[in-house]
Design a protein around this motif. Structure first.
Motif, PDB file in Angstrom:
ATOM      1  N   THR A 139       0.816  -1.209   0.000  1.00  0.00           N
ATOM      2  CA  THR A 139       0.000   0.000   0.000  1.00  0.00           C
ATOM      3  C   THR A 139       0.850   1.260   0.000  1.00  0.00           C
ATOM      4  O   THR A 139       0.522   2.242  -0.672  1.00  0.00           O
ATOM      5  CB  THR A 139      -0.934   0.005   1.229  1.00  0.00           C
ATOM      6  OG1 THR A 139      -1.749  -1.171   1.190  1.00  0.00           O
ATOM      7  CG2 THR A 139      -1.829   1.231   1.231  1.00  0.00           C
ATOM      8  N   ARG A 140       1.934   1.256   0.746  1.00  0.00           N
ATOM      9  CA  ARG A 140       2.772   2.449   0.844  1.00  0.00           C
ATOM     10  C   ARG A 140       4.241   2.051   0.925  1.00  0.00           C
ATOM     11  O   ARG A 140       4.613   1.136   1.652  1.00  0.00           O
ATOM     12  CB  ARG A 140       2.381   3.265   2.082  1.00  0.00           C
ATOM     13  CG  ARG A 140       3.191   4.500   2.328  1.00  0.00           C
ATOM     14  CD  ARG A 140       2.983   5.572   1.228  1.00  0.00           C
ATOM     15  NE  ARG A 140       1.678   6.191   1.288  1.00  0.00           N
ATOM     16  CZ  ARG A 140       0.814   6.175   0.281  1.00  0.00           C
ATOM     17  NH1 ARG A 140       1.094   5.536  -0.848  1.00  0.00           N
ATOM     18  NH2 ARG A 140      -0.352   6.767   0.381  1.00  0.00           N
ATOM     19  N   HIS A 141       5.079   2.742   0.173  1.00  0.00           N
ATOM     20  CA  HIS A 141       6.513   2.470   0.151  1.00  0.00           C
ATOM     21  C   HIS A 141       7.272   3.685   0.675  1.00  0.00           C
ATOM     22  O   HIS A 141       6.916   4.820   0.373  1.00  0.00           O
ATOM     23  CB  HIS A 141       6.968   2.159  -1.280  1.00  0.00           C
ATOM     24  CG  HIS A 141       8.433   1.870  -1.396  1.00  0.00           C
ATOM     25  ND1 HIS A 141       9.377   2.856  -1.609  1.00  0.00           N
ATOM     26  CD2 HIS A 141       9.123   0.712  -1.316  1.00  0.00           C
ATOM     27  CE1 HIS A 141      10.577   2.314  -1.654  1.00  0.00           C
ATOM     28  NE2 HIS A 141      10.453   1.016  -1.484  1.00  0.00           N
ATOM     29  N   TYR A 142       8.290   3.431   1.469  1.00  0.00           N
ATOM     30  CA  TYR A 142       9.172   4.487   1.947  1.00  0.00           C
ATOM     31  C   TYR A 142      10.559   3.866   2.132  1.00  0.00           C
ATOM     32  O   TYR A 142      10.690   2.632   2.136  1.00  0.00           O
ATOM     33  CB  TYR A 142       8.659   5.090   3.262  1.00  0.00           C
ATOM     34  CG  TYR A 142       8.437   4.094   4.364  1.00  0.00           C
ATOM     35  CD1 TYR A 142       9.467   3.726   5.227  1.00  0.00           C
ATOM     36  CD2 TYR A 142       7.197   3.501   4.546  1.00  0.00           C
ATOM     37  CE1 TYR A 142       9.276   2.800   6.237  1.00  0.00           C
ATOM     38  CE2 TYR A 142       6.990   2.573   5.553  1.00  0.00           C
ATOM     39  CZ  TYR A 142       8.033   2.223   6.392  1.00  0.00           C
ATOM     40  OH  TYR A 142       7.827   1.292   7.376  1.00  0.00           O
ATOM     41  N   ASP A 181      -4.035  10.319  -1.516  1.00  0.00           N
ATOM     42  CA  ASP A 181      -3.274   9.178  -0.997  1.00  0.00           C
ATOM     43  C   ASP A 181      -3.595   7.895  -1.752  1.00  0.00           C
ATOM     44  O   ASP A 181      -4.082   6.912  -1.183  1.00  0.00           O
ATOM     45  CB  ASP A 181      -3.546   8.978   0.500  1.00  0.00           C
ATOM     46  CG  ASP A 181      -2.872  10.028   1.364  1.00  0.00           C
ATOM     47  OD1 ASP A 181      -1.842  10.563   0.925  1.00  0.00           O
ATOM     48  OD2 ASP A 181      -3.381  10.311   2.458  1.00  0.00           O
ATOM     49  N   ASP A 184       0.046   2.619  -3.384  1.00  0.00           N
ATOM     50  CA  ASP A 184       1.112   2.345  -4.341  1.00  0.00           C
ATOM     51  C   ASP A 184       0.745   1.228  -5.309  1.00  0.00           C
ATOM     52  O   ASP A 184       1.137   1.243  -6.478  1.00  0.00           O
ATOM     53  CB  ASP A 184       2.398   1.978  -3.592  1.00  0.00           C
ATOM     54  CG  ASP A 184       3.066   3.192  -2.956  1.00  0.00           C
ATOM     55  OD1 ASP A 184       2.567   4.315  -3.165  1.00  0.00           O
ATOM     56  OD2 ASP A 184       4.069   3.016  -2.249  1.00  0.00           O
ATOM     57  N   TYR A 185      -0.011   0.215  -4.828  1.00  0.00           N
ATOM     58  CA  TYR A 185      -0.329  -0.898  -5.723  1.00  0.00           C
ATOM     59  C   TYR A 185      -1.277  -0.470  -6.847  1.00  0.00           C
ATOM     60  O   TYR A 185      -1.238  -1.031  -7.944  1.00  0.00           O
ATOM     61  CB  TYR A 185      -0.895  -2.095  -4.951  1.00  0.00           C
ATOM     62  CG  TYR A 185      -2.214  -1.869  -4.240  1.00  0.00           C
ATOM     63  CD1 TYR A 185      -3.417  -1.988  -4.922  1.00  0.00           C
ATOM     64  CD2 TYR A 185      -2.253  -1.585  -2.885  1.00  0.00           C
ATOM     65  CE1 TYR A 185      -4.634  -1.801  -4.275  1.00  0.00           C
ATOM     66  CE2 TYR A 185      -3.458  -1.393  -2.230  1.00  0.00           C
ATOM     67  CZ  TYR A 185      -4.637  -1.502  -2.926  1.00  0.00           C
ATOM     68  OH  TYR A 185      -5.842  -1.311  -2.275  1.00  0.00           O
ATOM     69  N   LEU A 187      -1.169   2.586  -8.233  1.00  0.00           N
ATOM     70  CA  LEU A 187      -0.259   3.272  -9.148  1.00  0.00           C
ATOM     71  C   LEU A 187       0.543   2.270  -9.979  1.00  0.00           C
ATOM     72  O   LEU A 187       0.776   2.479 -11.176  1.00  0.00           O
ATOM     73  CB  LEU A 187       0.683   4.184  -8.359  1.00  0.00           C
ATOM     74  CG  LEU A 187       0.033   5.349  -7.604  1.00  0.00           C
ATOM     75  CD1 LEU A 187       1.074   6.060  -6.749  1.00  0.00           C
ATOM     76  CD2 LEU A 187      -0.639   6.323  -8.567  1.00  0.00           C
ATOM     77  N   ALA A 188       0.955   1.174  -9.348  1.00  0.00           N
ATOM     78  CA  ALA A 188       1.726   0.153 -10.061  1.00  0.00           C
ATOM     79  C   ALA A 188       0.877  -0.516 -11.133  1.00  0.00           C
ATOM     80  O   ALA A 188       1.356  -0.808 -12.239  1.00  0.00           O
ATOM     81  CB  ALA A 188       2.259  -0.877  -9.071  1.00  0.00           C
ATOM     82  N   GLN A 311      11.705  -5.842  -0.594  1.00  0.00           N
ATOM     83  CA  GLN A 311      10.411  -6.092  -1.210  1.00  0.00           C
ATOM     84  C   GLN A 311      10.357  -7.564  -1.608  1.00  0.00           C
ATOM     85  O   GLN A 311      11.203  -8.015  -2.385  1.00  0.00           O
ATOM     86  CB  GLN A 311      10.195  -5.212  -2.438  1.00  0.00           C
ATOM     87  CG  GLN A 311      10.060  -3.732  -2.120  1.00  0.00           C
ATOM     88  CD  GLN A 311       9.618  -2.941  -3.335  1.00  0.00           C
ATOM     89  OE1 GLN A 311       8.546  -3.166  -3.885  1.00  0.00           O
ATOM     90  NE2 GLN A 311      10.442  -1.998  -3.760  1.00  0.00           N
TER      91      GLN A 311
END
Length: 326
Positions: A139-142, A181, A184-185, A187-188, A311
């Motif tokens: 869901t979120r990458h940092y 917000d 991320d998935y 967006l991928a 990952q």
């Protein structure tokens, strides 16, 4: 030594079903329960509960805004194998923060698994330096985040390539309606859609990007727009199965034949994707295995035997059904 995979294969059921039986879940028929238990006895299968481990008696906190049964089943099964307890916190408010959870503030959680948690307060980078955190599903990458998921971009790419391989040349994209917000998935998956179009030499047309809140009005509006185009789309990639089934119903209500006039692909292989007619071609995620791997990764972080930033991509599968092949 027999594994859960061996028991599942012998009993002719999924790994998730074996996990349900071993966790004494009621969501299993008696016939399947008997087959699983018989297979376990025949193979002398034993879980490792109660064995002394470095993680014994530790507490894993699951925080999320949505819970998928097979993910939770995988988490609970592997946590039992590791001797860990599992607790849940439902964070369904936009202003929900990890810092407001008492178990975390009091130091009573030894590790955290996040499910569909967007981190509106941007607190994860600092918190992850104090307590092990694993993200389930990407869901979120940092920087230095630990993520267990499938390769969402690659999976979306394969889904759209399947549509192109079926002769579709005007392929639209359906996204969830999100105010801010974006996970991320998502967006991928959008990136995978665009990559497949480029690979096939198909033009990217922003007019074919739709959003829906799953309401009948928004879905009917999308179909109405499609029908109004001089060069109508003949394929549609939906980034979730809920969107896919919603789009299927709206298209059928408008008299559009699926897959003859419009081919559809969804994502996630939810049960509803197999129950609709025609069945929805989709991307299957190994939910149970993802849940179990989240626990294994968290345990390795608790034991300080692996680096923080990783990952982990598990294998996905394209499931072809009637929405793309007549």
């Amino acid at each position: 030594m027999a594994t859960i995979d061996d028991v599942a294969a012998r009993a002719g059921v999924s790994i998730a079903t074996v996990s349900r039986v071993m966790n004494n879940s009621y969501i299993v028929s008696q016939a399947k329960r008997d087959r699983v238990l018989e297979a376990a006895r025949a193979l002398n299968y034993q879980t490792s509960r109660g064995q002394a481990r470095k993680t014994a008696n530790r507490t894993i906190l699951i925080v999320g805004s949505a819970f998928i049964f097979n993910v939770i089943s995988g988490i609970q099964f592997q946590a039992s194998e590791e001797g860990c307890e599992v607790l849940f916190s439902f964070a369904n408010q936009p202003d929900s923060t990890l810092g407001s959870i008492g178990l975390i503030n009091r130091g009573q959680a030894d590790g955290i698994i996040l499910l569909n948690y967007l981190d509106h307060a941007d607190e994860l980078p600092a918190l992850s330096r104090k307590i092990p955190i694993v993200h389930c599903g990407g869901t979120r990458h940092y920087p230095d985040s630990r993520i267990v998921a499938i390769d969402n971009k690659q999976a979306a790419y394969e889904a759209v390539m399947h549509l192109a391989g079926a002769g579709r040349r005007r392929i639209a994209l359906l996204l969830p309606e999100i105010s801010a917000d974006i996970p991320d998935y998502i967006l991928a998956r959008e990136a995978g859609y665009k990559a497949a179009l480029a690979e096939c030499g198909l033009d990217f047309d922003p007019e074919l990007i739709y959003q829906s809140d799953l309401s009948p009005d928004s879905l009917n509006e999308m179909v109405g727009h499609m029908l109004s185009l001089a060069d109508r789309p003949d394929g549609l990639f939906c980034v979730t199965d809920q969107l896919g089934v919603g789009a299927l119903c709206a298209l059928q209500a408008a008299g559009i034949s699926v897959p003859d006039e419009m081919a559809l692909v969804g994502f996630d292989n939810d049960e509803i994707s197999e129950l609709c007619r025609p069945g929805l071609t989709t991307i299957a995620q190994p939910w149970h295995e993802i849940g179990g791997e989240c626990v294994r990764q968290l345990v390795s972080m608790m034991q300080e035997v692996s680096p923080v930033g990783r990952q982990i991509f598990l294998a996905h599968e394209l499931i072809v059904r009637g929405s793309t092949v007549g």
